[in-house]
Design a protein around this motif. Structure first.
Motif, PDB file in Angstrom:
ATOM      1  N   ALA A   5       9.149  24.447  16.362  1.00  0.00           N
ATOM      2  CA  ALA A   5       8.441  25.553  17.001  1.00  0.00           C
ATOM      3  C   ALA A   5       9.313  26.212  18.053  1.00  0.00           C
ATOM      4  N   TYR A   6       9.215  27.529  18.136  1.00  0.00           N
ATOM      5  CA  TYR A   6       9.936  28.295  19.157  1.00  0.00           C
ATOM      6  C   TYR A   6       9.179  28.275  20.480  1.00  0.00           C
ATOM      7  N   LYS A   7       7.860  28.437  20.403  1.00  0.00           N
ATOM      8  CA  LYS A   7       7.013  28.371  21.582  1.00  0.00           C
ATOM      9  C   LYS A   7       5.665  27.760  21.191  1.00  0.00           C
ATOM     10  N   VAL A   8       5.008  27.113  22.167  1.00  0.00           N
ATOM     11  CA  VAL A   8       3.644  26.608  21.998  1.00  0.00           C
ATOM     12  C   VAL A   8       2.816  27.174  23.138  1.00  0.00           C
ATOM     13  N   VAL A   9       1.721  27.840  22.772  1.00  0.00           N
ATOM     14  CA  VAL A   9       0.874  28.484  23.775  1.00  0.00           C
ATOM     15  C   VAL A   9      -0.593  28.249  23.420  1.00  0.00           C
ATOM     16  N   ASP A  10      -1.493  28.575  24.339  1.00  0.00           N
ATOM     17  CA  ASP A  10      -2.928  28.526  24.033  1.00  0.00           C
ATOM     18  C   ASP A  10      -3.242  29.545  22.947  1.00  0.00           C
ATOM     19  N   SER A  11      -4.278  29.253  22.152  1.00  0.00           N
ATOM     20  CA  SER A  11      -4.636  30.126  21.029  1.00  0.00           C
ATOM     21  C   SER A  11      -4.807  31.578  21.448  1.00  0.00           C
ATOM     22  N   GLU A  12      -5.489  31.781  22.581  1.00  0.00           N
ATOM     23  CA  GLU A  12      -5.769  33.149  23.017  1.00  0.00           C
ATOM     24  C   GLU A  12      -4.517  33.900  23.468  1.00  0.00           C
ATOM     25  N   LYS A  13      -3.391  33.194  23.603  1.00  0.00           N
ATOM     26  CA  LYS A  13      -2.150  33.835  24.029  1.00  0.00           C
ATOM     27  C   LYS A  13      -1.178  34.073  22.869  1.00  0.00           C
ATOM     28  N   LEU A  14      -1.581  33.695  21.656  1.00  0.00           N
ATOM     29  CA  LEU A  14      -0.676  33.829  20.518  1.00  0.00           C
ATOM     30  C   LEU A  14      -0.269  35.279  20.278  1.00  0.00           C
ATOM     31  N   GLU A  15      -1.241  36.163  20.226  1.00  0.00           N
ATOM     32  CA  GLU A  15      -0.949  37.566  19.929  1.00  0.00           C
ATOM     33  C   GLU A  15      -0.016  38.166  20.978  1.00  0.00           C
ATOM     34  N   LYS A  16      -0.284  37.881  22.242  1.00  0.00           N
ATOM     35  CA  LYS A  16       0.564  38.397  23.317  1.00  0.00           C
ATOM     36  C   LYS A  16       1.977  37.838  23.217  1.00  0.00           C
ATOM     37  N   THR A  17       2.091  36.548  22.887  1.00  0.00           N
ATOM     38  CA  THR A  17       3.405  35.910  22.783  1.00  0.00           C
ATOM     39  C   THR A  17       4.216  36.522  21.650  1.00  0.00           C
ATOM     40  N   VAL A  18       3.560  36.803  20.526  1.00  0.00           N
ATOM     41  CA  VAL A  18       4.248  37.451  19.408  1.00  0.00           C
ATOM     42  C   VAL A  18       4.710  38.845  19.820  1.00  0.00           C
ATOM     43  N   SER A  19       3.839  39.574  20.497  1.00  0.00           N
ATOM     44  CA  SER A  19       4.196  40.931  20.954  1.00  0.00           C
ATOM     45  C   SER A  19       5.387  40.898  21.900  1.00  0.00           C
ATOM     46  N   GLN A  20       5.400  39.909  22.786  1.00  0.00           N
ATOM     47  CA  GLN A  20       6.516  39.788  23.735  1.00  0.00           C
ATOM     48  C   GLN A  20       7.822  39.483  23.012  1.00  0.00           C
ATOM     49  N   LEU A  21       7.757  38.613  22.002  1.00  0.00           N
ATOM     50  CA  LEU A  21       8.962  38.287  21.235  1.00  0.00           C
ATOM     51  C   LEU A  21       9.464  39.517  20.491  1.00  0.00           C
ATOM     52  N   ILE A  22       8.565  40.246  19.858  1.00  0.00           N
ATOM     53  CA  ILE A  22       8.973  41.444  19.123  1.00  0.00           C
ATOM     54  C   ILE A  22       9.564  42.482  20.075  1.00  0.00           C
ATOM     55  N   LYS A  23       8.981  42.618  21.248  1.00  0.00           N
ATOM     56  CA  LYS A  23       9.518  43.548  22.252  1.00  0.00           C
ATOM     57  C   LYS A  23      10.942  43.150  22.628  1.00  0.00           C
ATOM     58  N   LYS A  24      11.162  41.845  22.798  1.00  0.00           N
ATOM     59  CA  LYS A  24      12.505  41.353  23.142  1.00  0.00           C
ATOM     60  C   LYS A  24      13.480  41.618  21.991  1.00  0.00           C
ATOM     61  N   LEU A  25      13.061  41.319  20.765  1.00  0.00           N
ATOM     62  CA  LEU A  25      13.938  41.509  19.618  1.00  0.00           C
ATOM     63  C   LEU A  25      14.236  42.985  19.374  1.00  0.00           C
ATOM     64  N   ASN A  26      13.289  43.842  19.703  1.00  0.00           N
ATOM     65  CA  ASN A  26      13.472  45.270  19.484  1.00  0.00           C
ATOM     66  C   ASN A  26      14.591  45.870  20.322  1.00  0.00           C
ATOM     67  N   ARG A  27      15.058  45.132  21.318  1.00  0.00           N
ATOM     68  CA  ARG A  27      16.169  45.613  22.143  1.00  0.00           C
ATOM     69  C   ARG A  27      17.513  45.454  21.420  1.00  0.00           C
ATOM     70  N   SER A  28      17.491  44.700  20.338  1.00  0.00           N
ATOM     71  CA  SER A  28      18.743  44.429  19.609  1.00  0.00           C
ATOM     72  C   SER A  28      18.790  45.245  18.326  1.00  0.00           C
ATOM     73  N   SER A  29      19.955  45.271  17.729  1.00  0.00           N
ATOM     74  CA  SER A  29      20.164  46.036  16.500  1.00  0.00           C
ATOM     75  C   SER A  29      19.722  45.232  15.272  1.00  0.00           C
TER      76      SER A  29
END
Length: 263
Positions: A182-206
């Protein structure tokens, strides 16, 4: 393509593939595998897609193989359909590793059998505290499919991979994080936010970087997968013909412990 067993959508560069058979705990059968492969191919060919997210509806991410279908196949000696599913789940793992785009799996509940190995095939697995990863194969007299041991030995080491596949002991979300599944483990209600944060981070790269990284990872660790896949399928074929496998499937459907005889 019109999907019936999964949901597929694309929004702002993110393709989302959702397992959608909660009534059977998202078990894999031939139609499900066909649709998963079609969705992966669609995501790969769609230039607007930068990331693939895989999740599931229901309390169970997936039990792996559809055991109700296995029971029916055993009853009529339809081993070929079982062999075909073994081929398909390996093809899916293979396709996730070869996809030149980041794959993010979101697991919010038990994840067993082939599904547990798809979680290892993903580039990022984000799990809730309710997730557990189960190599359930020995419980029905089989061995890991979906490239399981090929992936696990490279991900968590030979001894750990051997131990969890031989015992079938669940790997908790916390242990999966510690081991690198696993890359990260979070509470269920934080899954969507965590995915969004990861995608936001990845979107900074090519996206060119991602494509190159996945190609280099493949060449450095997975170039021999084709040969391994042949062995995996040959062994699964032989196991599917055994009395132990039939006993394992019957025992599961009857909710009792199997009585294996080594036959």
């Amino acid at each position: 393509m019109a999907y019936e067993t999964i949901l597929y959508s694309v929004e702002e560069g993110v393709a989302t593939l959702t397992l959608n058979r909660p009534e059977v705990q998202n078990g894999f059968n031939i139609p499900v595998c066909d649709e998963i492969m079609a969705a992966i191919e669609e995501a790969g060919q769609d230039a607007s897609v930068k990331f693939l997210v895989i999740n599931a509806n229901g309390k169970v991410f997936s039990v792996g193989g559809d055991l109700d279908q296995m029971k029916k196949a055993v009853a009529v000696d339809d081993v070929q359909s079982l062999v075909r599913i073994a081929e398909q789940v390996n093809e899916i793992s293979f396709a996730l590793k070869k996809l030149p785009k980041p794959v993010i799996m979101v697991v919010d509940g038990p994840c067993a059998g082939a599904a547990a190995n798809l979680a290892v095939a993903a580039d990022f697995t984000i799990a809730s505290e309710k997730a557990k990863f189960i190599q359930a194969f020995v419980g029905v007299g089989l061995a890991p499919d979906a490239g399981g041991l090929y992936l696990l030995t490279r991900s968590i080491g030979i001894n750990r991979a051997t131990q969890i596949t031989m015992t079938g002991e669940p790997v908790s979300a916390e242990k999966a994080l510690d081991w690198g599944i696993a890359y990260k483990v979070v509470d269920s209600e934080k899954l969507e936010k965590t995915v969004s944060q990861l995608i936001k981070k990845l979107n900074r790269s090519s996206v060119n970087s991602f494509k190159a990284i996945k190609e280099m990872v493949w060449e450095s660790e997975f170039a021999g997968w084709e040969n391994y896949a042949k062995l995996e399928l040959d062994l699964q074929k032989s196991l599917a013909f055994t009395e132990d496998f039939k006993e394992g499937v019957r025992a599961y459907s009857e909710r009792r412990r199997p009585k294996f005889q080594g036959k």
